[in-house]
Design an enzyme around this catalytic site. Structure first.
Site, PDB file in Angstrom:
ATOM      1  N   ASP A  20      32.418   1.475   1.315  1.00 25.46           N
ATOM      2  CA  ASP A  20      32.873   1.249   2.686  1.00 25.46           C
ATOM      3  C   ASP A  20      31.694   0.918   3.588  1.00 25.46           C
ATOM      4  O   ASP A  20      30.597   1.454   3.411  1.00 25.46           O
ATOM      5  CB  ASP A  20      33.580   2.513   3.194  1.00 25.46           C
ATOM      6  CG  ASP A  20      34.379   2.275   4.462  1.00 25.46           C
ATOM      7  OD1 ASP A  20      34.651   1.103   4.794  1.00 25.46           O
ATOM      8  OD2 ASP A  20      34.739   3.259   5.126  1.00 25.46           O
ATOM      9  N   ARG A  24      30.690  -3.472   8.932  1.00 27.45           N
ATOM     10  CA  ARG A  24      29.883  -2.848   9.983  1.00 27.45           C
ATOM     11  C   ARG A  24      28.396  -3.088   9.741  1.00 27.45           C
ATOM     12  O   ARG A  24      27.620  -3.253  10.677  1.00 27.45           O
ATOM     13  CB  ARG A  24      30.199  -1.353  10.060  1.00 27.45           C
ATOM     14  CG  ARG A  24      31.479  -1.058  10.842  1.00 27.45           C
ATOM     15  CD  ARG A  24      31.925   0.368  10.686  1.00 27.45           C
ATOM     16  NE  ARG A  24      32.566   0.572   9.393  1.00 27.45           N
ATOM     17  CZ  ARG A  24      32.934   1.763   8.931  1.00 27.45           C
ATOM     18  NH1 ARG A  24      32.693   2.848   9.649  1.00 27.45           N
ATOM     19  NH2 ARG A  24      33.525   1.876   7.757  1.00 27.45           N
ATOM     20  N   HIS A  37      29.900  -8.438   2.795  1.00 23.07           N
ATOM     21  CA  HIS A  37      30.579  -8.328   1.503  1.00 23.07           C
ATOM     22  C   HIS A  37      29.703  -8.864   0.372  1.00 23.07           C
ATOM     23  O   HIS A  37      29.675  -8.299  -0.730  1.00 23.07           O
ATOM     24  CB  HIS A  37      31.907  -9.081   1.541  1.00 23.07           C
ATOM     25  CG  HIS A  37      32.897  -8.496   2.492  1.00 23.07           C
ATOM     26  ND1 HIS A  37      33.259  -7.166   2.458  1.00 23.07           N
ATOM     27  CD2 HIS A  37      33.618  -9.061   3.516  1.00 23.07           C
ATOM     28  CE1 HIS A  37      34.157  -6.928   3.404  1.00 23.07           C
ATOM     29  NE2 HIS A  37      34.381  -8.059   4.064  1.00 23.07           N
ATOM     30  N   SER A  65      41.661  -2.872  -1.681  1.00 27.81           N
ATOM     31  CA  SER A  65      42.877  -2.074  -1.589  1.00 27.81           C
ATOM     32  C   SER A  65      44.099  -2.962  -1.364  1.00 27.81           C
ATOM     33  O   SER A  65      43.994  -4.075  -0.824  1.00 27.81           O
ATOM     34  CB  SER A  65      42.730  -1.094  -0.417  1.00 27.81           C
ATOM     35  OG  SER A  65      43.976  -0.566  -0.036  1.00 27.81           O
ATOM     36  N   THR A  66      45.266  -2.459  -1.761  1.00 32.19           N
ATOM     37  CA  THR A  66      46.509  -3.160  -1.448  1.00 32.19           C
ATOM     38  C   THR A  66      46.698  -3.273   0.058  1.00 32.19           C
ATOM     39  O   THR A  66      47.430  -4.158   0.528  1.00 32.19           O
ATOM     40  CB  THR A  66      47.710  -2.418  -2.063  1.00 32.19           C
ATOM     41  OG1 THR A  66      47.643  -1.027  -1.706  1.00 32.19           O
ATOM     42  CG2 THR A  66      47.718  -2.542  -3.583  1.00 32.19           C
ATOM     43  N   ASN A  68      44.203  -3.984   2.096  1.00 33.67           N
ATOM     44  CA  ASN A  68      43.225  -4.933   2.627  1.00 33.67           C
ATOM     45  C   ASN A  68      43.794  -6.326   2.873  1.00 33.67           C
ATOM     46  O   ASN A  68      43.145  -7.156   3.526  1.00 33.67           O
ATOM     47  CB  ASN A  68      42.008  -5.042   1.696  1.00 33.67           C
ATOM     48  CG  ASN A  68      41.143  -3.805   1.688  1.00 33.67           C
ATOM     49  OD1 ASN A  68      40.456  -3.530   0.706  1.00 33.67           O
ATOM     50  ND2 ASN A  68      41.172  -3.020   2.760  1.00 33.67           N
ATOM     51  N   ARG A 191      37.735  10.296   4.247  1.00 34.62           N
ATOM     52  CA  ARG A 191      39.103  10.271   3.722  1.00 34.62           C
ATOM     53  C   ARG A 191      39.092   9.524   2.398  1.00 34.62           C
ATOM     54  O   ARG A 191      38.166   8.770   2.108  1.00 34.62           O
ATOM     55  CB  ARG A 191      40.065   9.604   4.706  1.00 34.62           C
ATOM     56  CG  ARG A 191      39.687   8.180   5.093  1.00 34.62           C
ATOM     57  CD  ARG A 191      40.648   7.595   6.113  1.00 34.62           C
ATOM     58  NE  ARG A 191      40.262   6.238   6.471  1.00 34.62           N
ATOM     59  CZ  ARG A 191      39.390   5.936   7.432  1.00 34.62           C
ATOM     60  NH1 ARG A 191      38.820   6.910   8.131  1.00 34.62           N
ATOM     61  NH2 ARG A 191      39.091   4.681   7.699  1.00 34.62           N
ATOM     62  N   SER A 193      41.681   7.448   1.340  1.00 37.53           N
ATOM     63  CA  SER A 193      42.346   6.147   1.481  1.00 37.53           C
ATOM     64  C   SER A 193      43.125   5.749   0.225  1.00 37.53           C
ATOM     65  O   SER A 193      43.174   4.581  -0.149  1.00 37.53           O
ATOM     66  CB  SER A 193      41.324   5.051   1.832  1.00 37.53           C
ATOM     67  OG  SER A 193      40.700   5.347   3.070  1.00 37.53           O
TER      68      SER A 193
END
Length: 236
Positions: A20, A24, A37, A65-66, A68, A191, A193
């Protein structure tokens, strides 16, 4: 046992990463998101190599992720180009070193046929390798995996009284992948996620206040040293 010795043979079998902070990281430097990325994929390889060199047998990375798909089309398209390149080209370095690849997630629409083919080909070409295993959670969701698990049990026409913990485990994506011992999430968010919900039930959690592109091999070694000081009780 000295700290250096424990780092050579870390007392864990399956390490998971929620990678993650790529966007940012880029925005903090005034760069477009896609450069974050791109840098994140470079970090992936160096960290995976370090983990395997330290004796870890399974490493899972939550790379897409699904959820995303909700991001902008521009960002998603760039990510898909990166994944295609990784599956077809960049992964070959680890493949030649005997690493096994497993793709955990739904390999269907809206993923392009090119990417589906490349992901399946990578998995197939590495299946006889005898080295550690890299699990790429791609188009993955923890809830989605559990839904797919229920569908598989129904399709197999297993009666309710025959269903137990082992039945469920054997119906997950890649049932040979063991439970997670440690999950590391970068960027400071705290978290899961939806990351591997079944396998995460007794995993240790570590949240790092660094963006994924800044995460280094030394950070990993420090995380493993911290993990080695924890006492896992499994409810006991």
């Amino acid at each position: 046992m000295s700290e250096s010795k424990s780092l050579e043979t870390p007392p864990l079998n399956h390490l998971g990463f929620i990678v993650d902070g790529n966007r940012r990281w880029a925005r903090q430097r005034g760069l477009p998101d896609f450069q974050g990325h791109t840098k994140g994929l470079e970090t992936l390889e160096s960290i995976v190599r370090t983990g395997f060199d330290l004796g870890i047998q399974f490493i899972s990375l939550f790379i897409f992720s699904t959820d995303n798909w909700r991001r902008s089309r521009l960002e998603v398209n760039h990510l898909m180009r990166l994944f295609l390149k990784y599956f077809k080209t960049d992964s070959q370095r680890l493949l030649k070193e005997g690493i096994r690849f497993k793709i955990a997630g739904q390999l269907g629409e809206p993923i392009s046929e090119k990417i589906q083919k490349a992901a399946r080909s990578l998995e197939e070409s590495s299946k006889n390798n005898t080295g550690p295993t890299l699990v790429l959670c791609f188009n993955y969701g923890g809830h989605t995996e559990l839904v797919d698990m229920v569908k598989k049990i129904i399709q197999q026409k297993i009666s309710p009284e025959q269903i137990n913990l082992e039945t469920i485990r054997q119906s997950l994506y890649h049932p040979d992948v063991p439970d997670l011992d440690l999950i590391i999430r970068t960027s400071g968010e705290q978290r899961l996620s939806g990351f591997q919900l079944w396998r995460a039930s007794y995993s240790e959690l570590l949240f790092i206040n660094k963006y994924w592109p800044d995460f280094t091999s030394e950070d990993l070694k420090q995380a493993l040293a911290e993990y080695s000081q924890r006492h896992r009780r499994f409810g006991g």
